[in-house]
Write a protein that holds these residues in place. Structure first.
Motif, mmCIF file in Angstrom:
data_model
loop_
_atom_site.group_PDB
_atom_site.id
_atom_site.type_symbol
_atom_site.label_atom_id
_atom_site.label_comp_id
_atom_site.label_asym_id
_atom_site.label_seq_id
_atom_site.Cartn_x
_atom_site.Cartn_y
_atom_site.Cartn_z
ATOM 1 N N PRO A 74 0.664 -1.056 -0.059
ATOM 2 C CA PRO A 74 -0.195 0.083 -0.052
ATOM 3 C C PRO A 74 0.693 0.869 0.266
ATOM 4 C CG PRO A 74 -0.141 -1.230 2.021
ATOM 5 C CD PRO A 74 0.603 -1.802 1.445
ATOM 6 N N LEU A 75 0.286 2.423 -1.160
ATOM 7 C CA LEU A 75 1.319 3.326 -0.750
ATOM 8 C C LEU A 75 0.412 4.131 0.271
ATOM 9 C CD1 LEU A 75 1.294 5.073 -3.965
ATOM 10 C CD2 LEU A 75 2.908 3.991 -3.056
ATOM 11 N N PRO A 76 1.589 5.363 0.142
ATOM 12 C CA PRO A 76 0.729 6.212 2.345
ATOM 13 C C PRO A 76 -0.079 6.973 1.486
ATOM 14 C CG PRO A 76 3.511 6.914 1.395
ATOM 15 C CD PRO A 76 3.205 5.535 0.755
ATOM 16 N N PRO A 77 -0.119 7.980 2.053
ATOM 17 C CA PRO A 77 -1.736 9.167 1.853
ATOM 18 C C PRO A 77 -0.212 10.442 0.353
ATOM 19 C CG PRO A 77 -2.268 8.960 4.548
ATOM 20 C CD PRO A 77 -0.584 7.751 3.703
ATOM 21 N N LEU A 78 -0.893 10.629 -0.766
ATOM 22 C CA LEU A 78 0.374 10.770 -0.913
ATOM 23 C C LEU A 78 -0.023 12.821 -1.384
ATOM 24 C CD1 LEU A 78 0.015 8.497 -4.976
ATOM 25 C CD2 LEU A 78 1.913 8.986 -2.617
ATOM 26 N N PRO A 79 1.533 13.114 -0.997
ATOM 27 C CA PRO A 79 0.952 14.785 -0.679
ATOM 28 C C PRO A 79 -0.704 15.081 -2.349
ATOM 29 C CG PRO A 79 3.110 14.579 -0.594
ATOM 30 C CD PRO A 79 2.509 13.244 -1.199
#
Length: 130
Positions: free
Chosen positions: A77-82
């Motif tokens: 999973p990706l972290p929350p992206l900017p």
């Protein structure tokens, strides 16, 4: 370009990008996505497939965005992206769909309209969330 379908990750280059994201520490994944988007803005012929995949990951975190569920997308999973990646992704997709884009030209020569329509839909989601 080794492709097997018109999806954002349905080519060798995008699948390899997914692997690089999975191999990177979580804190570096947004930086890799940003670099992929910037690369195609600076040189539209440079790995447009990677920029489309990167934009799809950004779009997946936008309201109305589609989750990346393909086996060729990242496994981790990706972290929350900017949020500032959203307008950058729009610019990258504009470059991929632009007149000087070799990737767009290849799809047009193949007579395929589904790919460009999918990229345009992704662009709409990103622009609305921008």
């Amino acid at each position: 370009m080794g492709t097997w379908d018109t999806g954002h990750f349905d080519n060798d280059t995008a699948a390899d990008f997914s692997g690089r994201l999975d191999d990177a520490p979580e804190a570096e994944r947004a930086t890799l996505i940003r670099a992929a988007l910037n690369a195609v803005i600076e040189a539209p012929d440079y790995e447009g497939e990677v920029a489309v995949a990167a934009a799809a990951l950004v779009g997946s975190q936008c309201p109305g965005g589609e989750a990346v569920t393909t086996a060729y997308g990242p496994d981790k999973p990706l972290p929350p992206l900017p949020a500032d990646l959203r307008p950058l992704a729009v610019k990258a997709l504009d470059a991929v769909l632009g007149e000087s884009s070799e990737l767009r030209e290849l799809w047009e020569e193949a007579g395929d309209k589904e790919w460009a329509q999918g990229v345009a839909r992704l662009r709409e989601v990103l622009a609305a969330a921008g």
